[in-house]
Design an enzyme around this catalytic site. Structure first.
Site, PDB file in Angstrom:
ATOM      1  N   ASP A   1     -36.020  29.762 -18.059  1.00 50.06           N
ATOM      2  CA  ASP A   1     -35.216  28.607 -18.494  1.00 50.06           C
ATOM      3  C   ASP A   1     -33.722  28.896 -18.646  1.00 50.06           C
ATOM      4  OD1 ASP A   1     -36.651  26.332 -18.587  1.00 50.06           O
ATOM      5  OD2 ASP A   1     -36.592  26.088 -20.766  1.00 50.06           O
TER       6      ASP A   1
ATOM      7  N   LYS B   1     -31.946  29.492 -13.487  1.00 51.82           N
ATOM      8  CA  LYS B   1     -32.096  30.052 -12.129  1.00 51.82           C
ATOM      9  C   LYS B   1     -32.171  28.941 -11.085  1.00 51.82           C
ATOM     10  CE  LYS B   1     -35.914  32.246 -12.996  1.00 51.82           C
ATOM     11  NZ  LYS B   1     -36.104  31.860 -14.401  1.00 51.82           N
ATOM     12  N   THR B   2     -32.949  27.903 -11.373  1.00 52.44           N
ATOM     13  CA  THR B   2     -33.097  26.829 -10.388  1.00 52.44           C
ATOM     14  C   THR B   2     -31.795  26.043 -10.245  1.00 52.44           C
ATOM     15  OG1 THR B   2     -35.435  26.639 -10.924  1.00 52.44           O
ATOM     16  CG2 THR B   2     -34.453  24.789  -9.769  1.00 52.44           C
TER      17      THR B   2
ATOM     18  N   LYS C   1     -39.616  30.391  -3.153  1.00 54.02           N
ATOM     19  CA  LYS C   1     -40.084  30.700  -4.511  1.00 54.02           C
ATOM     20  C   LYS C   1     -41.439  31.387  -4.350  1.00 54.02           C
ATOM     21  CE  LYS C   1     -40.174  29.713  -9.162  1.00 54.02           C
ATOM     22  NZ  LYS C   1     -39.153  29.856 -10.203  1.00 54.02           N
TER      23      LYS C   1
ATOM     24  N   SER D   1     -45.384  28.602 -11.781  1.00 56.61           N
ATOM     25  CA  SER D   1     -46.412  28.035 -12.654  1.00 56.61           C
ATOM     26  C   SER D   1     -45.809  26.843 -13.384  1.00 56.61           C
ATOM     27  CB  SER D   1     -46.941  29.096 -13.622  1.00 56.61           C
ATOM     28  OG  SER D   1     -45.882  29.822 -14.201  1.00 56.61           O
TER      29      SER D   1
ATOM     30  N   GLU E   1     -35.819  32.528  -5.354  1.00 61.64           N
ATOM     31  CA  GLU E   1     -35.745  32.412  -6.825  1.00 61.64           C
ATOM     32  C   GLU E   1     -36.948  33.091  -7.457  1.00 61.64           C
ATOM     33  OE1 GLU E   1     -35.783  28.430  -8.570  1.00 61.64           O
ATOM     34  OE2 GLU E   1     -36.053  29.313 -10.563  1.00 61.64           O
TER      35      GLU E   1
ATOM     36  N   GLY F   1     -39.598  33.377 -14.366  1.00 64.45           N
ATOM     37  CA  GLY F   1     -39.464  34.009 -15.677  1.00 64.45           C
ATOM     38  C   GLY F   1     -38.225  34.878 -15.754  1.00 64.45           C
TER      39      GLY F   1
HETATM   40  N1  LIG Z   1     -25.153  24.753 -15.907  1.00 61.67           N
HETATM   41  C1  LIG Z   1     -26.038  23.855 -16.371  1.00 61.67           C
HETATM   42  N2  LIG Z   1     -25.614  22.627 -16.773  1.00 61.67           N
HETATM   43  C2  LIG Z   1     -26.483  21.700 -17.224  1.00 61.67           C
HETATM   44  N3  LIG Z   1     -27.804  21.895 -17.323  1.00 61.67           N
HETATM   45  C3  LIG Z   1     -28.294  23.090 -16.953  1.00 61.67           C
HETATM   46  C4  LIG Z   1     -27.441  24.123 -16.454  1.00 61.67           C
HETATM   47  N4  LIG Z   1     -28.208  25.205 -16.159  1.00 61.67           N
HETATM   48  C5  LIG Z   1     -29.481  24.851 -16.470  1.00 61.67           C
HETATM   49  N5  LIG Z   1     -29.534  23.589 -16.933  1.00 61.67           N
HETATM   50  C6  LIG Z   1     -30.740  22.865 -17.366  1.00 61.67           C
HETATM   51  O1  LIG Z   1     -31.520  23.760 -18.176  1.00 61.67           O
HETATM   52  C7  LIG Z   1     -32.903  23.614 -17.887  1.00 61.67           C
HETATM   53  C8  LIG Z   1     -33.462  24.955 -17.409  1.00 61.67           C
HETATM   54  O2  LIG Z   1     -32.817  25.303 -16.190  1.00 61.67           O
HETATM   55  P1  LIG Z   1     -33.618  25.844 -14.928  1.00 61.67           P
HETATM   56  O3  LIG Z   1     -34.836  25.008 -14.673  1.00 61.67           O
HETATM   57  O4  LIG Z   1     -32.645  25.978 -13.819  1.00 61.67           O
HETATM   58  O5  LIG Z   1     -34.087  27.260 -15.496  1.00 61.67           O
HETATM   59  P2  LIG Z   1     -34.941  28.382 -14.739  1.00 61.67           P
HETATM   60  O6  LIG Z   1     -34.386  29.690 -15.125  1.00 61.67           O
HETATM   61  O7  LIG Z   1     -35.008  28.068 -13.292  1.00 61.67           O
HETATM   62  O8  LIG Z   1     -36.393  28.182 -15.403  1.00 61.67           O
HETATM   63  P3  LIG Z   1     -37.806  28.762 -14.831  1.00 61.67           P
HETATM   64  O9  LIG Z   1     -37.976  30.099 -15.493  1.00 61.67           O
HETATM   65  O10 LIG Z   1     -38.789  27.733 -15.340  1.00 61.67           O
HETATM   66  O11 LIG Z   1     -37.756  28.813 -13.350  1.00 61.67           O
HETATM   67  C9  LIG Z   1     -33.020  22.504 -16.847  1.00 61.67           C
HETATM   68  O12 LIG Z   1     -33.251  21.287 -17.503  1.00 61.67           O
HETATM   69  C10 LIG Z   1     -31.637  22.511 -16.193  1.00 61.67           C
HETATM   70  O13 LIG Z   1     -31.290  21.255 -15.634  1.00 61.67           O
HETATM   71 MG   LIG Z   2     -36.668  27.799 -12.056  1.00 62.48          MG
END
Ligand SMILES: Nc1ncnc2c1ncn2[C@@H]1O[C@H](COP(=O)(O)OP(=O)(O)OP(=O)(O)O)[C@@H](O)[C@H]1O
Ligand SMILES: [Mg+2]
Length: 226
Positions: A14, A17-18, A39, A43, A117, A120
């Site tokens: 969270d 990364k995405t 990817k 999960s 990507e 976790g």
């Molecule tokens: N720079 C940003 N500005 C605004 N919102 C963000 C930003 N970065 C992340 N978010 C928000 O934070 C949340 C988590 O981001 P994201 O899904 O990219 O995390 P992740 O690391 O990919 O998670 P996962 O481990 O589930 O793959 C999402 O709702 C995303 O839209």
């Molecule tokens: Mg992600």
């Protein structure tokens, strides 16, 4: 297999990364590069009837304008929102390195550059039964440099420096650290950036909250494209 690309990992789940991956793929494509996304394991996919919709791939496809079904960009997709090794166990569908690499090859045959990507944090078990498979093993198999996404606030120095050192101990090459949701005027964020640069020796790229673009210069200047 060597294919141009980068591996996006995080200090934890969270961390963005995405969000970062989507903007980087978009930025590369806007420069005229045929960049795609992969990817290895996801999960917490959303069930729609018979189908599992992988949220991460869906977001990247929408943001970056990638063609086709988002599910095609994911090697292993699970419904339970738990660590991939546990989701795989619960679903009775273990993650195989060959399964990851076969899907990767299909994607790599369609694109000139593949942003992958992770899932976790940087330490993420994909398999813990008779054999062990870690996320860092997948990065090694792909042969990519790693970009680490970190938060910017309190705790970022510890999280980012430990993650970088762990990845390096696993034999990976780090390209950069991205400090996500970075506030230019925040003195804590500014100092965290300085300390992460100092203790990792890496380029640190700040990304603002609600950023609409990220320059891919730091990827293109790198041996990640060599
Ligand atoms: N720079 C940003 N500005 C605004 N919102 C963000 C930003 N970065 C992340 N978010 C928000 O934070 C949340 C988590 O981001 P994201 O899904 O990219 O995390 P992740 O690391 O990919 O998670 P996962 O481990 O589930 O793959 C999402 O709702 C995303 O839209
Ligand atoms: Mg992600």
């Amino acid at each position: 297999m060597k294919k141009r690309g980068i591996f996006v990992a995080g200090t934890g789940t969270d961390v963005g990364k995405t969000y970062v991956s989507a903007l980087l793929v978009k930025s590369l494509r806007e420069r005229g590069m045929n960049a795609g996304y992969f990817k290895p394991a996801l999960s917490g996919a959303v069930r729609e009837g018979e189908r599992l919709v992988p949220g991460d791939a869906q977001m990247v496809c929408e943001c970056a304008g990638l063609p086709g079904d988002p599910a095609d960009y994911v090697a292993y997709c699970y419904e339970p929102a738990v660590s991939p090794h546990l989701a795989a166990q619960l679903s009775g569908k273990p993650i195989e390195p060959d399964g990851i690499m076969n899907r990767f090859r299909e994607i790599a045959s369609q694109f000139d550059y593949v942003l992958t990507e992770g899932c976790g944090g940087i330490f993420c078990p994909l398999r813990t039964d008779s054999r062990t498979l870690l996320l860092t093993d997948v990065a090694s198999l792909l042969g990519y440099e790693v970009v680490l996404v970190s938060p910017s606030g309190l705790g970022a120095i510890n999280a980012a420096v430990l993650a970088v050192q762990y990845a390096q101990n696993r034999g990976l090459h780090l390209r950069a650290v991205i400090m996500n949701q970075f506030e230019d005027e925040n003195f804590l964020h500014q100092d965290n950036k300085k300390q992460i640069e100092r203790f990792t020796g890496l380029e640190v790229v700040p990304v603002a909250r609600n950023a609409r673009t990220i320059s891919a210069d730091f990827l293109l200047e790198s041996s990640a494209l060599a």
